[in-house]
Write a protein that holds these residues in place. Structure first.
Motif, PDB file in Angstrom:
ATOM      1  N   LYS A   1       0.855  -1.181   0.000  1.00 46.41           N
ATOM      2  CA  LYS A   1       0.000   0.000   0.000  1.00 46.41           C
ATOM      3  C   LYS A   1       0.896   1.238   0.000  1.00 46.41           C
ATOM      4  O   LYS A   1       1.898   1.286   0.718  1.00 46.41           O
ATOM      5  N   ARG A   2       0.515   2.219  -0.816  1.00 44.27           N
ATOM      6  CA  ARG A   2       1.270   3.481  -0.859  1.00 44.27           C
ATOM      7  C   ARG A   2       0.684   4.430   0.190  1.00 44.27           C
ATOM      8  O   ARG A   2      -0.507   4.685   0.218  1.00 44.27           O
ATOM      9  N   ARG A   3       1.556   4.981   1.034  1.00 49.16           N
ATOM     10  CA  ARG A   3       1.100   5.874   2.090  1.00 49.16           C
ATOM     11  C   ARG A   3       2.057   7.065   2.236  1.00 49.16           C
ATOM     12  O   ARG A   3       3.273   6.926   2.080  1.00 49.16           O
ATOM     13  N   PHE A   4       1.492   8.218   2.573  1.00 50.52           N
ATOM     14  CA  PHE A   4       2.286   9.418   2.839  1.00 50.52           C
ATOM     15  C   PHE A   4       2.757   9.398   4.297  1.00 50.52           C
ATOM     16  O   PHE A   4       2.417  10.266   5.101  1.00 50.52           O
ATOM     17  N   TYR A   5       3.581   8.408   4.616  1.00 47.25           N
ATOM     18  CA  TYR A   5       4.009   8.200   5.993  1.00 47.25           C
ATOM     19  C   TYR A   5       5.466   8.569   6.242  1.00 47.25           C
ATOM     20  O   TYR A   5       5.996   8.299   7.318  1.00 47.25           O
ATOM     21  N   GLN A   6       6.115   9.176   5.254  1.00 50.86           N
ATOM     22  CA  GLN A   6       7.523   9.520   5.402  1.00 50.86           C
ATOM     23  C   GLN A   6       7.698  11.036   5.434  1.00 50.86           C
ATOM     24  O   GLN A   6       7.184  11.750   4.582  1.00 50.86           O
ATOM     25  N   HIS A   7       8.426  11.531   6.452  1.00 50.68           N
ATOM     26  CA  HIS A   7       8.764  12.944   6.478  1.00 50.68           C
ATOM     27  C   HIS A   7       9.781  13.252   5.371  1.00 50.68           C
ATOM     28  O   HIS A   7      10.656  12.431   5.074  1.00 50.68           O
TER      29      HIS A   7
ATOM     30  N   ARG B   1       5.563  15.721   3.677  1.00 52.09           N
ATOM     31  CA  ARG B   1       5.199  14.302   3.650  1.00 52.09           C
ATOM     32  C   ARG B   1       5.345  13.760   2.234  1.00 52.09           C
ATOM     33  O   ARG B   1       4.860  14.378   1.273  1.00 52.09           O
ATOM     34  N   VAL B   2       5.990  12.599   2.123  1.00 50.02           N
ATOM     35  CA  VAL B   2       6.119  11.913   0.844  1.00 50.02           C
ATOM     36  C   VAL B   2       5.773  10.446   1.060  1.00 50.02           C
ATOM     37  O   VAL B   2       5.537  10.003   2.181  1.00 50.02           O
ATOM     38  N   VAL B   3       5.746   9.692  -0.041  1.00 47.80           N
ATOM     39  CA  VAL B   3       5.231   8.330   0.053  1.00 47.80           C
ATOM     40  C   VAL B   3       6.313   7.299   0.348  1.00 47.80           C
ATOM     41  O   VAL B   3       7.486   7.471   0.013  1.00 47.80           O
ATOM     42  N   THR B   4       5.869   6.244   0.977  1.00 51.64           N
ATOM     43  CA  THR B   4       6.624   5.016   1.115  1.00 51.64           C
ATOM     44  C   THR B   4       5.628   3.875   0.941  1.00 51.64           C
ATOM     45  O   THR B   4       4.442   4.122   0.690  1.00 51.64           O
TER      46      THR B   4
ATOM     47  N   ARG C   1      19.644  10.828  -3.902  1.00 59.71           N
ATOM     48  CA  ARG C   1      18.313  11.446  -3.972  1.00 59.71           C
ATOM     49  C   ARG C   1      17.393  10.899  -2.889  1.00 59.71           C
ATOM     50  O   ARG C   1      16.588  11.638  -2.318  1.00 59.71           O
ATOM     51  N   GLU C   2      17.499   9.618  -2.594  1.00 57.05           N
ATOM     52  CA  GLU C   2      16.610   8.967  -1.630  1.00 57.05           C
ATOM     53  C   GLU C   2      17.292   8.751  -0.277  1.00 57.05           C
ATOM     54  O   GLU C   2      16.887   7.880   0.498  1.00 57.05           O
ATOM     55  N   LYS C   3      18.271   9.582   0.032  1.00 55.84           N
ATOM     56  CA  LYS C   3      19.099   9.349   1.220  1.00 55.84           C
ATOM     57  C   LYS C   3      18.345   9.550   2.524  1.00 55.84           C
ATOM     58  O   LYS C   3      18.772   9.061   3.580  1.00 55.84           O
ATOM     59  N   ASN C   4      17.247  10.265   2.491  1.00 55.97           N
ATOM     60  CA  ASN C   4      16.527  10.576   3.731  1.00 55.97           C
ATOM     61  C   ASN C   4      15.633   9.406   4.165  1.00 55.97           C
ATOM     62  O   ASN C   4      14.416   9.506   4.216  1.00 55.97           O
ATOM     63  N   GLY C   5      16.262   8.251   4.437  1.00 59.46           N
ATOM     64  CA  GLY C   5      15.517   7.156   5.037  1.00 59.46           C
ATOM     65  C   GLY C   5      15.139   6.014   4.117  1.00 59.46           C
ATOM     66  O   GLY C   5      14.569   5.014   4.572  1.00 59.46           O
ATOM     67  N   TYR C   6      15.433   6.110   2.821  1.00 58.79           N
ATOM     68  CA  TYR C   6      15.014   5.069   1.884  1.00 58.79           C
ATOM     69  C   TYR C   6      16.125   4.046   1.661  1.00 58.79           C
ATOM     70  O   TYR C   6      17.307   4.385   1.606  1.00 58.79           O
TER      71      TYR C   6
ATOM     72  N   ALA D   1       7.277   8.877   9.749  1.00 57.79           N
ATOM     73  CA  ALA D   1       6.276   9.622  10.507  1.00 57.79           C
ATOM     74  C   ALA D   1       5.081   8.766  10.900  1.00 57.79           C
ATOM     75  O   ALA D   1       4.445   8.997  11.921  1.00 57.79           O
ATOM     76  N   GLY D   2       4.729   7.794  10.066  1.00 62.35           N
ATOM     77  CA  GLY D   2       3.543   6.991  10.333  1.00 62.35           C
ATOM     78  C   GLY D   2       2.273   7.760  10.041  1.00 62.35           C
ATOM     79  O   GLY D   2       2.291   8.803   9.380  1.00 62.35           O
TER      80      GLY D   2
END
Length: 319
Positions: free
Chosen positions: A107-113, A126-129, A162-167, A200-201
């Motif tokens: 499921k795609r969710r806007f749960y990432q800061h 907020r962006v998706v994960t 580019r995706e270094k913030n937690g991905y 972020a959840g």
């Protein structure tokens, strides 16, 4: 600005009857800020989200498989990258083929800061994960890009940054759209798990997330632009596909823009103007310079969201 300020004070601008607010900030707002903020509103958050751009993404997708004039030949050593967020419409790397499709069981969710693209550390967006879902029911739609073997290392290095913030990278099967009967493609994709510092959840789910998107911006632009571009891309590339989370956020953010934004912006700017004018130790020339700096900040990328964030924070503190 200085001449206008001196002229108003020379005419003895005082207090509006009955409401106790100063006329001077209102006059300055009407003369210098109101039109500029309205102009920014008319252009802010547009791009793929603009109705005039409808079908441009799909037309481009069908007309051009590669974004290179002379693409390297495909080999068995190529890699495929799956994008389900901004990579759907913003592939800033060379690819030799691209295909629409989906992955099962997520499921795609806007749960990432987002503190480096659609927000900043003190005001994250907020962006998706992706979250695990039903392996037989849940699908996440997006675009797979074929990366030539000779370009793979450079592209992955670019995406890692580019995706270094937690991905983190992971691998799974991608199925083509609209017909998923072909052999699945093994793809690399980036997912932000709950273990990363920027996760972020749900945090009260859609209402809270929508307010955050509405009032956030970062080096890559307004957070609302990210949301609207993703929704437009999904509607164009995957007609009939349903993403309730994405659609509900779009409705909520657009409602904030229509109903809350004009009042919040005016309130925030009036308070900033009044704060400058209350600095009695400053000569009029210095006050005028500060007012001009405020006007410039309002016009800069992220200026609108800075004002909205402050106004929403004040509203919450008063309730």
């Amino acid at each position: 600005m200085l001449g206008f300020l001196e002229g108003l004070r020379g005419r003895g601008a005082g207090t509006e009857a009955g409401d106790g607010t100063e006329q001077l900030p209102s006059h300055i707002y009407s003369e210098f800020f109101a039109e500029q903020l309205q102009t920014r509103k008319e252009t802010n958050g547009q791009c793929l989200a603009d109705d005039k751009s409808k079908s441009l993404l799909l037309d481009s997708f069908e007309a051009e498989a590669s974004n290179q004039v002379e693409a390297p030949a495909a080999t068995d050593h190529d890699a495929w990258i799956f994008g389900y967020g901004s990579l759907v419409w913003k592939a800033d790397f060379p690819y030799i083929d691209r295909r629409r499709g989906f992955v099962w069981g997520f499921k795609r969710r806007f749960y990432q800061h987002s503190i480096d693209h659609r927000g900043i550390p003190e005001r994250p967006g907020r962006v998706v994960t992706l979250l695990p879902g039903d392996p037989n029911q849940d699908r996440v739609y997006g675009v797979a890009y074929r990366i030539a073997a000779s370009q793979k290392a450079a592209v992955l290095d670019h995406l890692d940054y580019r995706e270094k913030n937690g991905y983190e990278r992971c691998s799974l099967e991608f199925h083509e759209y609209p017909v998923a009967t072909t052999t699945p493609i093994q793809v690399i994709m980036y997912v932000a798990t709950q273990a990363n510092d920027s996760y972020a959840g749900n945090v009260s789910e859609v209402a809270s997330i929508a307010r955050q998107i509405f009032s956030s911006a970062g080096p890559s632009g307004p957070n609302r632009e990210y949301l609207f571009n993703l929704a437009t891309a999904m509607a164009e590339l995957f007609p009939g596909a349903v993403d309730e989370h994405l659609e509900e956020l779009v409705v909520n953010v657009r409602r904030h823009i229509a109903e809350d934004e004009p009042h919040l912006l005016r309130q925030a700017v009036l308070e900033e103007i009044a704060s400058i004018l209350r600095e009695k130790e400053l000569p009029e020339q210095a006050q005028a310079q500060k007012l001009e700096e405020l006007l410039m900040r309002c016009q800069q990328p992220g200026g609108r969201e800075w004002l909205l964030h402050g106004a929403l924070q004040q509203r919450r503190s008063e309730t």
